[in-house]
Design a protein around this motif. Structure first.
Motif, mmCIF file in Angstrom:
data_model
loop_
_atom_site.group_PDB
_atom_site.id
_atom_site.type_symbol
_atom_site.label_atom_id
_atom_site.label_comp_id
_atom_site.label_asym_id
_atom_site.label_seq_id
_atom_site.Cartn_x
_atom_site.Cartn_y
_atom_site.Cartn_z
ATOM 1 N N CYS A 196 5.076 -17.703 -45.118
ATOM 2 C CA CYS A 196 5.121 -17.453 -43.458
ATOM 3 C C CYS A 196 5.345 -18.454 -42.750
ATOM 4 O O CYS A 196 5.230 -19.131 -41.226
ATOM 5 C CB CYS A 196 3.350 -17.317 -43.082
ATOM 6 N N ASN A 197 6.723 -18.678 -43.278
ATOM 7 C CA ASN A 197 7.936 -19.871 -43.107
ATOM 8 C C ASN A 197 8.548 -18.720 -42.226
ATOM 9 O O ASN A 197 9.108 -17.986 -42.558
ATOM 10 C CB ASN A 197 8.556 -20.800 -43.480
ATOM 11 N N SER A 198 9.523 -18.749 -40.987
ATOM 12 C CA SER A 198 10.854 -18.191 -40.906
ATOM 13 C C SER A 198 12.389 -19.196 -39.887
ATOM 14 O O SER A 198 11.452 -19.772 -39.410
ATOM 15 C CB SER A 198 10.530 -16.824 -39.614
ATOM 16 N N ALA A 1116 8.312 -18.552 -25.370
ATOM 17 C CA ALA A 1116 8.276 -17.029 -25.480
ATOM 18 C C ALA A 1116 9.932 -17.054 -26.677
ATOM 19 O O ALA A 1116 9.458 -16.022 -27.490
ATOM 20 C CB ALA A 1116 8.797 -16.220 -24.243
ATOM 21 N N VAL A 1117 10.937 -17.037 -26.542
ATOM 22 C CA VAL A 1117 11.631 -18.143 -27.165
ATOM 23 C C VAL A 1117 10.986 -17.352 -28.160
ATOM 24 O O VAL A 1117 12.223 -16.836 -29.618
ATOM 25 C CB VAL A 1117 12.655 -17.788 -26.763
ATOM 26 N N LEU A 1118 10.836 -19.094 -28.688
ATOM 27 C CA LEU A 1118 10.861 -19.279 -30.064
ATOM 28 C C LEU A 1118 9.427 -17.897 -30.698
ATOM 29 O O LEU A 1118 9.957 -17.709 -32.519
ATOM 30 C CB LEU A 1118 10.516 -20.730 -30.024
ATOM 31 N N GLU A 1121 12.033 -15.357 -31.321
ATOM 32 C CA GLU A 1121 12.517 -15.463 -33.189
ATOM 33 C C GLU A 1121 11.673 -15.421 -34.517
ATOM 34 O O GLU A 1121 12.162 -15.120 -35.219
ATOM 35 C CB GLU A 1121 13.501 -16.513 -32.985
ATOM 36 N N ARG A 1122 10.202 -16.646 -34.272
ATOM 37 C CA ARG A 1122 10.177 -16.189 -34.995
ATOM 38 C C ARG A 1122 8.863 -15.094 -35.071
ATOM 39 O O ARG A 1122 8.592 -15.035 -36.837
ATOM 40 C CB ARG A 1122 8.968 -17.603 -35.119
ATOM 41 N N VAL A 1123 8.664 -14.902 -34.478
ATOM 42 C CA VAL A 1123 8.083 -13.478 -34.517
ATOM 43 C C VAL A 1123 8.113 -12.053 -35.509
ATOM 44 O O VAL A 1123 7.743 -11.621 -35.842
ATOM 45 C CB VAL A 1123 6.550 -13.526 -33.610
ATOM 46 N N ILE A 1126 14.847 -13.041 -35.863
ATOM 47 C CA ILE A 1126 16.105 -13.310 -34.686
ATOM 48 C C ILE A 1126 17.643 -12.479 -33.887
ATOM 49 O O ILE A 1126 17.806 -12.793 -33.253
ATOM 50 C CB ILE A 1126 17.016 -14.689 -35.492
ATOM 51 N N GLU A 1127 17.009 -11.276 -34.610
ATOM 52 C CA GLU A 1127 18.090 -10.425 -33.904
ATOM 53 C C GLU A 1127 17.012 -9.241 -33.455
ATOM 54 O O GLU A 1127 17.855 -8.546 -33.245
ATOM 55 C CB GLU A 1127 19.445 -10.781 -34.401
ATOM 56 N N HIS A 1128 15.794 -9.442 -33.399
ATOM 57 C CA HIS A 1128 15.337 -8.236 -33.087
ATOM 58 C C HIS A 1128 15.672 -8.015 -31.399
ATOM 59 O O HIS A 1128 16.047 -8.754 -30.459
ATOM 60 C CB HIS A 1128 13.481 -8.564 -33.119
ATOM 61 N N PRO A 1129 15.467 -6.644 -30.851
ATOM 62 C CA PRO A 1129 16.169 -6.701 -29.290
ATOM 63 C C PRO A 1129 15.177 -7.488 -28.320
ATOM 64 O O PRO A 1129 15.868 -8.031 -27.574
ATOM 65 C CB PRO A 1129 15.975 -5.477 -28.967
#
Length: 1360
Positions: A196-198, A1116-1118, A1121-1123, A1126-1129
């Motif tokens: 579960c690392n991202s 919220a940004v972090l 990106e994690r959940v 990194i390039e999700h809308p």
């Protein structure tokens, strides 16, 4: 007072808070473009909308307080009182660890002692200890005790950290922990998708943590120092789309080497006599200084022994250090270790916690740089033991998943603390189960698990691993022969999962479903299920006591099951019905026949095979002798589908019922009014049927006639279908039908099935009867629509006495199918036209479809509909995303069968060959069969391959690009009924304006491919783009249930409602409360927490607390990106918000970097031609204007103007604002003629749209006057110079750099945030207005408020 409006009518369906909760789409739940908008809460929304949509979505019938929409407020109050109980105040304890100063630690009474352990293992100065106990006054504390239960523990108590003797288990845990510390900055786990690392890259753009950077850097006063030029590929109009910047290199990741090697020694385990000296295990270590040492882990700690690689000599080495911690020992023998370990831990602790906390479900990255494969004993050990995360920690080794899943469901849920505990337990078990199931499914496909029926052919094998049952998605024993064979067997698991999800959300006590996870990996679909106790010991025939095991030939029923399922029938809209069994007896069921009931050995009532929970979709199920409605037929339905398991989605059922409910209310109201009119002479009053219909009384005439027609017509569908819209007059359509078209309001509370006030008056009873009949209600006295899921199931027969019912049900299904085509698809397209829905990629498009209950198999139909829309040009972005989605889904179908014929050793060659055929312009992509790296001596002996679908298969190598694209076109026609003329990738790219990087991203994400991060040359005609070295990995694609935090969600919604009513402070408190509850249930990382933080940041910003806004938005940004990736809308959106808050905090260069990042990601995901691009470019242009980079600023602003003009029409207010922004830059450059030209355009738009008297129009005309004066002054000066030459007396001209305040004001406007200075009197008016709107809303016809009303602010421009 501060408020905010959006360019959204008070009823756009998409911004309902409900969206956050729809779990139709997987993983990304609840964050469609629309709900992003609304999570900002705006005064323009009336509270009515919020509540209507609010409380229904969560179907928790068990609890009255979440039932009807009407009781929402009461529920919320009781929640608030309960919450106070939870938050006992925290207190501080002192902690004394060996060799360190005592320090203070803030703790809360709910915490367990174990949580203090975790904190100590993470702190910089105590992180190397794992084997210790905490003691208070000499008494050891129990790890699992809550702090409040410990006697004598109070503010200021001193806890001592006492080292404990090791055991083998503790020694292993210690080594594992040290290894984790050494790897803490190494991203390879995130790239490899383990534990579960991202990934997260925010800190690269903000130079570390934003909180400090504001203080560290000089506040953006020295503008000259900022380098604002973006890289070439980010500028408007650039055609290159490089991949490498997607994952920028983080300088911290170049790990400081502390050790060369740390592995288990070959001398393990210790021989008997050494065991009796306390040896637990041996480690082999090579230090950076190239010193090879052998270490003994003993019960007392770690010491060097005298063994070498080839001789065993367990005696302590000289000099002998005995350290309780391995780190202390290594620091003594290796100076480099000591130095590097210390600085590594410093860096580790400086990272934002959100960069390192594990996510609840694994997120995979589709690209990765070349990561060095280092030696790692723990990883090696994990791979070969069936370690599932916890075996060492729980007694009894493997986990009994079924028991855990069901016991958590049985936990009490009477009050808030109990519910939190229960939901937290459910969520935790689900995420663990999903991880274990994924791991097991991969092991099964890789051939590492022994089948339970090894004699059968590979497709038919089933497996059990770690108490989970695995089956492959093939049609075993012709089970699905009549339903479409393998295609049906492939669709059934996802349908079943949707059923499990639906029953799980209803959450009826005493009814149990199986833990279910569906994994697609290497072309195979694997279903993982928890095991019902005792089911493996008996034959299926004996154990099924409800339902049918042969699709309805033999059927049995059971009283207890009927009683349990009856509780679910209302929320799931399932009708109780009778079917005939093989003996011609009628049997009562309350689900589809396939749904089986089995009582396990544990006495629990399980239901399984829920693949037909929702009724069939007749548009894709041709039935002989049945005609669909005219409208469906006109669009070419019914169509042949691959299988007969096509079901309607739950969202569609909800929307359809809602639509019928409105119809029902209108008809009843109209008839009552007529009766009233007839009776008016005698002045007798008629009791109103329901509150709603009474208020609905004021229906205007257009409705009367429309509904009249439908009441008279015997068959309601004709009216519905021909045009669903005109039946509801425009305003009422806006206010009442809209909010519910997508996240459905669950009508359980009031609408469905509860008997209305007994109607004493026979006349009004007749009215209700007529209305019920017209809308197809199953009851004659109240509105209640349910579906019979067995209609049109082959093999199911109904008793003769129910034929009339069955006929009604058939009609209802046809109506629902017609409703999808005539209402839902047009409403989706309408939402895209007015930009309340803005999909950016395949995932967000799928989500937008699902929210409206449209299955993806309708994608072709949707695209055709867009094609025929007059405003097609304004839907170009939507059409393009749809085409990409359609092509990549077809390619995925082909890729699935393609992969099944590939053996493991040729996998990377096969995948790279497929991608070359799919994307590379190289015409004759030839597959390089892997030259056998190891040529075996005895080639002749064929060995029987046990891997599913194995065999020395090289058929894949013969695929050619033209053949693949021909297959894609055929697949598009046969599956989506969409005609695509395309022989090659370049033709498609040319015809539809696609980008190859977007196609690559979509296919990789859908199939789980991970490719090497480098620049690919797709367009070379001389060599293929991909080689087998470019394919790094293939990941599973996992679907599972997402358990919800219901209470937190209700708080979140009440908070949103308060914000929309303008009570920002109360809203803020509620949302903070929701955040606490979300954290309580989900842990620190979750999509819904992300939405919560975003809204909080927005509120902080509006209320003027900029630093707090920055801190929340950073989280919220972090988290996004994690959940989400990194390039999700959504991540792109979060970057934009963060940039705004950075600018407001004076961090200009950071704001620019963030905006450039957002633009880059946007280009990669969907290209430049997208309405959202205009917003990014306006933001960038404004910031550049602020730092006086005028030429650059113009490039971005003029691009924004072009895009806005294209998607909003040349006369829109957005375009007027764009013109104004461009004019301001020209003014700063002293090019007044261009400035005047743009401002005139803007003025014209304002004048035509708003009228002369409007404030905006006046502002614009003032500015025009000012520009004209400036231009005249400049001209005068120029003439003066021409006349008098160098000695002219020149008037100094005012060239002002724009003030930061004015730039920020414009930024707020374009991002949809408006601050209104209000006097006390205005506030009163505002409140009155809000209340007036609410009443109108309830009346079902909110009129568009007059121009002057304080809520309708001048700018309707901003859409967030």
């Amino acid at each position: 007072m501060v408020s905010k409006t959006d360019d959204i009518p008070a009823s756009v369906p998409d911004c309902n808070p409900v969206d956050l909760q729809r779990d139709g789409a997987q993983e990304g739940t609840g964050t469609s473009k629309g709900c992003l908008k609304e999570s900002c809460g705006c005064a323009g929304h009336s509270a009515g909308t919020a509540m209507v949509n609010g409380d229904g979505a969560h179907t928790e019938e068990g609890e009255s307080k979440q039932d009807g929409n009407s009781e929402a407020d009461g529920g919320e109050d009781s929640n608030e009182q309960e919450v106070i109980v939870i938050q006992d105040t925290g207190f501080t304890v002192k902690i004394q660890a060996p060799g360190t100063e005592p320090f203070d630690l803030q703790v809360s009474p709910q915490e367990m002692v174990q949580e203090i352990h975790q904190v100590l293992m993470d702190r910089e100065d105590t992180c190397h200890r794992t084997c210790f106990s905490l003691q208070l006054d000499g008494n050891v504390l129990d790890n699992f005790a809550e702090l409040k239960s410990i006697e004598g523990l109070q503010e200021g108590s001193l806890l001592k950290v006492v080292e404990e003797p090791y055991t083998v288990r503790e020694a292993r845990i210690h080594v594992r922990h040290i290894r984790d510390l050494l790897k803490s900055l190494d991203p390879s786990d995130a790239y490899n998708g383990v534990d579960c690392n991202s990934l997260s890259f925010l800190s690269i753009f903000t130079d570390g943590d934003l909180g400090d950077s504001g203080k560290r850097k000089k506040k953006g006063t020295e503008l000259e120092q900022i380098d604002c030029t973006p890289p070439e590929h980010i500028l408007p109009g650039s055609k290159e789309r490089p991949l490498v910047p997607l994952q920028p290199q983080n300088k911290d990741w170049k790990p400081m080497q502390c050790l060369k090697v740390l592995t288990m020694s070959g001398w393990n385990p210790p021989p008997g006599n050494r065991k009796m000296h306390g040896d637990l295990m041996y480690l082999y270590i090579v230090t950076v200084e190239e010193r090879h040492v052998s270490v003994t882990a003993s019960t007392r700690g770690f010491y060097l022994n005298q063994s070498t690689t080839y001789t065993f000599s367990p005696k302590p080495a000289n000099p002998s250090f005995l350290s309780h911690s391995l780190v202390e020992l290594l620091s003594q023998i290796s100076p480099a270790f000591k130095k590097n370990f210390t600085s590594l831990q410093k860096k580790r602790v400086q990272r934002h916690p959100f960069e390192r906390i594990a996510t609840p479900f694994q997120v995979y990255s589709w690209t990765a740089p070349q990561v060095d494969h280092a030696m790692d004993c723990v990883r090696a050990e994990d791979a070969y033991t069936s370690r599932l995360g916890y075996e060492e920690h729980i007694p009894g080794q493997t986990r009994d998943w079924n028991e855990e899943l069901q016991t958590t469901r049985e936990l009490p849920r009477k009050n808030l603390p109990e519910r939190l505990l229960r939901e937290r337990a459910i969520f935790k078990v689900h995420s663990d189960f999903a991880a274990a199931a994924t791991r097991g499914a991969m092991a099964v496909i890789d051939g590492n698990v022994m089948a339970i029926n090894p004699g059968e052919e590979t497709r038919m094998q089933m497996f059990i691993w770690n108490n989970i049952f695995f089956s492959l998605g093939f049609d075993v024993r012709d089970h699905y022969r009549e339903l479409g064979g393998d295609a049906a067997a492939h669709a059934a698991p996802t349908n079943d999962l949707n059923g499990v999800r639906a029953y799980g959300a209803v959450d009826v006590e005493g009814l149990y479903t199986l833990g279910t996870v569906v994994v697609d990996y290497r072309g195979y679909r694997v279903t993982a299920q928890s095991i019902i106790p005792g089911i493996l010991e008996r034959e299926q025939e004996q154990s099924v006591i409800y339902g049918s095991i042969d699709f309805g030939k033999t059927v049995v029923s059971h009283g207890k099951y009927l009683e349990l399922l009856d509780k679910t029938s209302r929320p799931l809209k399932v009708q109780q019905h009778k079917v005939l069994n093989e003996k011609e007896e009628s049997v009562e069921l309350c689900s589809s026949v396939e749904c089986k009931g089995i009582i396990g050995n544990d006495g629990r009532h399980y239901i399984l095979d829920l693949l037909r929970t929702f009724p069939p979709d007749l548009n894709f199920l041709p039935v002989d002798g049945e005609e669909l409605s005219a409208e469906s037929q006109r669009q070419g339905f019914p169509r042949q589908h691959r299988h007969r398991l096509a079901c309607l989605r739950q969202e569609l059922i909800e929307a359809f019922v809602e639509h019928r409910y409105l119809l029902f209310m209108k008809m009843a109201a109209i008839q009552l009014m007529q009766q009233k009119a007839n009776k008016d002479s005698s002045k007798t009053d008629v009791p109103a049927i329901t509150e709603t219909s009474a208020t609905d009384g004021g229906v205007d005439s257009t409705q009367t006639t429309a509904a009249q027609a439908s009441a008279d017509s015997t068959d309601p569908t004709d009216n519905n279908s021909t045009s669903a819209a005109p039946q509801m007059a425009p305003e009422s359509e806006e206010s009442s039908s809209k909010p519910t078209t997508n996240g459905p309001v669950d009508p359980t509370g009031t609408q469905n099935g509860e008997c209305r006030s007994p109607l004493e008056d026979p006349k009004s009873r007749e009215v209700v009867l007529n209305a019920c009949r017209a809308v197809g209600s199953i009851s004659n006295t109240s509105f209640d629509i349910r579906f019979n899921p067995d209609i049109f199931s082959p093999g199911v027969r109904f008793p003769d006495d129910t034929l009339e019912d069955v006929q009604k049900q058939k009609q209802l299904l046809k109506d629902a199918a017609a409703f999808l085509v005539t209402c839902q698809i047009p409403s989706l397209v309408k939402d895209c036209l007015d930009h309340s829905t803005l999909p950016m990629d395949g995932a967000t498009l799928t989500e937008a479809l699902h929210q409206r209950g449209i299955n993806v198999r309708y994608l072709g139909t949707v695209l055709e509909f867009v094609d025929k829309t007059p405003a097609k040009a304004q839907l170009e972005h939507f059409y393009r995303i749809g085409i990409v989605e359609l092509i990549t889904r077809c390619a995925k179908h082909i890729f699935r069968t393609y992969l099944q014929g590939v053996e493991l050793s040729a996998l990377s060659a096969a995948v790279s060959h497929f991608l070359n055929c799919f994307l590379s312009s190289f015409p004759d992509a030839v597959a390089h069969l892997p030259p056998d790296e190891l040529v075996s001596r005895r080639k002749s002996r064929k060995r029987r391959n046990r891997v599913p679908g194995g065999g020395d298969n090289t058929a894949w190598a013969s695929l050619t690009p033209s053949e693949l694209w021909k297959n894609i076109a055929t697949e598009a026609q046969s599956y989506y009924h969409f005609k695509m003329q395309c022989e090659s990738v370049d033709q498609v790219v040319e015809k539809y304006g696609l980008q190859k990087t977007t196609l690559l991203r979509e296919i990789s994400v859908k199939t789980g491919i991970q490719i090497l991060l480098k620049e690919y040359n797709f367009d070379s005609r001389h060599k293929p783009a991909f080689t087998e070295e470019d394919i790094l990995n293939i990941f599973p694609v996992v679907k599972h249930v997402n358990p919800k935090a219901s209470d937190a969600f209700h708080f979140f919604q009440s908070g949103q409602a308060k914000v929309q009513q303008g009570f920002l402070k109360e809203g803020c408190e509620l949302i903070n409360e929701a955040l606490n509850l979300f954290n309580n249930v989900y842990g620190a990382m979750h999509v819904e927490i992300c939405a919560c933080l975003r809204l909080l940041a927005r509120l902080n910003y509006i209320m003027g607390d900029h630093p707090e806004a920055l801190s929340n938005q950073q989280k919220a940004v972090l988290m996004s990106e994690r959940v989400l990736g990194i390039e999700h809308p959504n991540t792109i959106q979060e970057y934009m918000h963060l940039a705004l808050y950075c600018f407001a905090n004076g961090q200009l260069s950071t704001a620019l970097k963030l905006l450039y990042r957002a633009r880059y990601l946007m280009l990669l995901v969907c290209g430049e031609d997208h309405p959202e691009m205009a917003l990014i470019d306006s933001n960038i242009g404004l910031v550049l204007h602020g730092v006086m980079e005028y030429d650059l600023s113009l490039r971005f602003l003029e691009n924004a103007l072009t895009v806005n003009t294209k998607y909003h029409g040349a006369r829109s207010l957005k375009v007027a604002l764009s013109h104004h922004l461009v004019a301001r830059v020209y003014e700063s450059k002293a090019e007044f003629r261009s400035a005047l030209q743009h401002e005139k355009e803007g003025y014209t738009i304002y004048k035509n749209q708003m009228g002369e008297a409007h404030e905006k129009t006046k502002e614009s005309s003032e500015y025009l006057k000012y520009l004209t004066q400036q231009a005249v002054a400049l001209q005068r000066t120029m003439n003066e110079i021409y006349k008098n030459g160098s000695n002219a007396s020149i008037m100094p001209l005012k060239f002002t750099a724009p003030s930061m305040a004015s730039i920020l004001e414009q930024l707020n406007i374009i991002n949809g945030i408006i601050f209104i200075p209000l006097s006390q009197k205005d506030l009163e008016n505002l409140k009155a207005e809000v209340q007036r709107r609410q009443q109108l809303q309830e009346l079902g016809k909110s009129e568009e408020p007059a121009e002057s009303s304080p809520l309708e602010l001048e700018d309707k421009i901003p859409v967030d």
